[in-house]
Structures are given as structure tokens and as C-alpha cells.
Motif scaffolding. Structure first.
Motif: not given
Length: 311
Positions: A46-48, A277-280, A105-108
Motif C-alpha cells: 500500500r505504501q509503495q 459519483e466521483p470517489v473521494l 487501501g479500499d477503505k475511506l
């Protein structure tokens, strides 16, 4: 049956139970090791990906890009340049409340709120110079409440001092700002904190777009009279029509307090998801900003009695 025989019999009866307990403990430890390895692998990936994204969005020096007036970005880049010049000349330090929401990742994740103190570099190689310095104290969520971070440019071999909460709160941790642990749950290191840093990053992103994107691929909207974090702002909205790379944003918005000449909100959105809608992707809000309050070395010292850093 004598007492010795009873005792030996009891010991024999307990052996299978002890073996089961040992097996359970070993399985638990193995599970924790496997989970830890999986977590480290995923967090490193994720960090990479964030590093790759930052390079893709901001990489390169585009300071010499010529603004000829025939590109949508030519109308806002001079404004940003002027804001950087004014802020660098006039802002010595400030305090604020930072609210951030980030796609991890995939979590806001968020919003997370924190009190921040920032002191800007007053000039290198001068007798009374002070280095770029940052203090952060998390106020929410509850799981992070009380976490403190201090980073002073050039001090502690470039490392930051951290007061963690929970089980890790027994000592001060000294880590690199971009290390795996320091970056956990964040998109950017603490060294990227601050309104002037944000303006500089926006200027480089804008010039990169000016250099690499055609005028038909970019739209710029300037909206006056936008209320943001309780102040009246001018909103600059940048829209990409074509996705240039996997880390590209679709829409970026910056709300500028034109009285104090600082950005108080930045948000980036990805391309529309299933909802249309655009994803934040990320949003940062600076409220309660107090400029030039006279921050000193004690404000960036973990031994400050107002702070809670362990001994």
C-alpha cells in the motif's frame, strides 16, 4: 494405594491437557506470525503504491514551464505562485485544527482531527534561524486520541518523535517519517504537513499538467463566495477528462481564503464508481487557523510540560 501413586496418576492425567494447551498456544502464535507477515506485506504494498502515486502526480521539476495564456491552467498558476510568495514572506508560524479523510487501501478512513503547530524555516545559515518544525496531537477518533508527533528538520537524524497510545504508549518512539510504522494509516508523511507545503505541491501538480496535458483534457472552474470551514473562499476546481495513469485524479478542489491568502481545504476525487459519483480519495481541512502566534523551540520539544510524551 499410597500417596505417591495418587500423585503420579494425577500427573499422567494432566499430561494430555497440557499438550492440548501447548498446541493451542503454538497455533495461536503461528496464526499471529502469519497474520503479521500478511499485514506487513500488504501495508508495504500500500505504501509503495502511494509513493508511486505521488511520483506519478508530482514527479519532476516543472518550474520552468512557460505560461502562454492559451491553456486553462494559465489562469490559476500565477495566482498560486503569488500565494506561495506571499505566504513564504509573511507566515512565520501558525496553529490550526486539521481534519483529514483518506482512502487507505479500499477503505475511506476518517475524518480524523488533530491539533497542529507549524513553524516554517526562517532562513538557513543565519544566527537566529529556526528549522521547519511540526507538532501534531490527535483529538479523534478515540482510538488515536492523545497520539503526539514532533518532527524538526535536521534534528534527531531526520527522525520524528512519537508518543503512541495504547500498548505502545510506554516509551518515546523515534522513527523515520516515511517508515512503515510512521506511515501506517496515512497517505503522506508528517513532513508534508502545512498550508505552504500544500501550495507548493499544488503548484507543481498544476505545472506538470500544464506540461503534459492538452488544453482540451483540462477544465478549470473558479467559484467565488464558497463557505468552507467557516470562512468565505474562492474555490479552484481542476477537472481531468482523461485518466493518464492509474493514480490519476478526476477532480481536485482547493478552497482559498483570499483574505489570509492560505488554502483551508483540499480534496481530490477519483473517477466515478458504481454510484456514478466521483470517489473521494483524500480531503484535508484547516480550521481555527491562527497565524504568527510566536511559536518557539518549546512548542517542538517532547519535554514540553503541556505534552504527554513518556520519559
Amino acid at each position: 494405594m499410597d500417596q505417591a501413586e495418587v500423585t503420579n496418576s494425577d500427573d499422567i492425567d494432566l499430561r494430555p491437557k497440557r499438550r492440548r494447551i501447548v498446541r493451542i498456544v503454538l497455533f495461536v502464535l503461528l496464526g499471529l506470525l502469519l497474520y503479521g507477515g500478511w499485514w506487513l506485506k500488504n501495508e508495504s504494498a500500500r505504501q509503495q503504491a502511494l509513493i508511486d502515486a505521488q511520483k506519478a502526480r508530482e514527479g519532476g521539476d516543472f518550474s520552468d514551464v512557460e505560461l502562454t495564456g492559451d491553456h486553462p491552467l494559465d489562469q490559476i498558476l500565477p495566482i498560486v505562485d503569488g500565494l506561495i510568495e506571499d505566504a513564504t514572506a509573511q507566515i512565520v508560524d501558525y496553529t490550526a485544527t486539521l481534519e483529514r479523510t483518506e482512502l487507505i487501501g479500499d477503505k475511506l478512513v476518517g475524518p480524523q482531527t488533530m491539533a497542529v503547530k507549524v513553524r516554517h524555516d526562517s532562513g538557513k545559515n543565519t544566527q537566529n534561524s529556526s528549522p521547519f518544525s511540526v507538532y501534531v496531537r490527535f483529538n479523534s477518533p478515540k482510538s488515536l486520541q492523545g497520539r503526539e508527533v514532533i518532527w524538526v528538520e535536521g534534528a534527531n537524524d531526520g527522525r520524528m518523535i512519537v508518543h503512541e497510545v495504547g500498548l505502545l504508549g510506554f516509551k518515546r518512539h523515534v522513527v523515520k517519517p516515511d517508515s512503515l510504522i510512521a506511515m501506517f494509516g496515512s497517505r503522506y508523511p508528517v513532513t508534508d504537513t502545512g498550508v505552504i507545503v500544500l501550495l507548493q505541491k499544488l503548484a507543481n501538480i498544476g505545472r506538470k499538467d500544464r506540461s503534459e496535458r492538452s488544453k482540451d483534457d483540462v477544465d478549470v472552474e473558479i467559484i467565488d463566495g464558497v463557505s468552507s470551514v467557516g470562512v468565505q473562499c474562492k474555490r479552484f476546481r481542476l477537472i481531468h477528462h482523461e485518466k493518464a495513469h492509474e493514480f490519476d485524479f478526476h477532480i481536485a478542489e482547493v478552497d482559498l481564503d483570499m483574505v489570509r491568502k492560505i488554502p483551508v481545504r483540499y480534496a481530490a476525487f477519483g473517477w466515478p464508481g458504481e454510484s456514478g459519483e466521483p470517489v473521494l480519495i483524500e480531503e484535508y481541512k484547516y480550521s481555527d487557523v491562527e497565524i504568527n502566534v510566536g511559536l518557539g523551540d518549546l512548542d517542538f520539544d517532547p519535554d514540553n510540560p503541556a505534552y504527554q510524551f513518556p520519559e
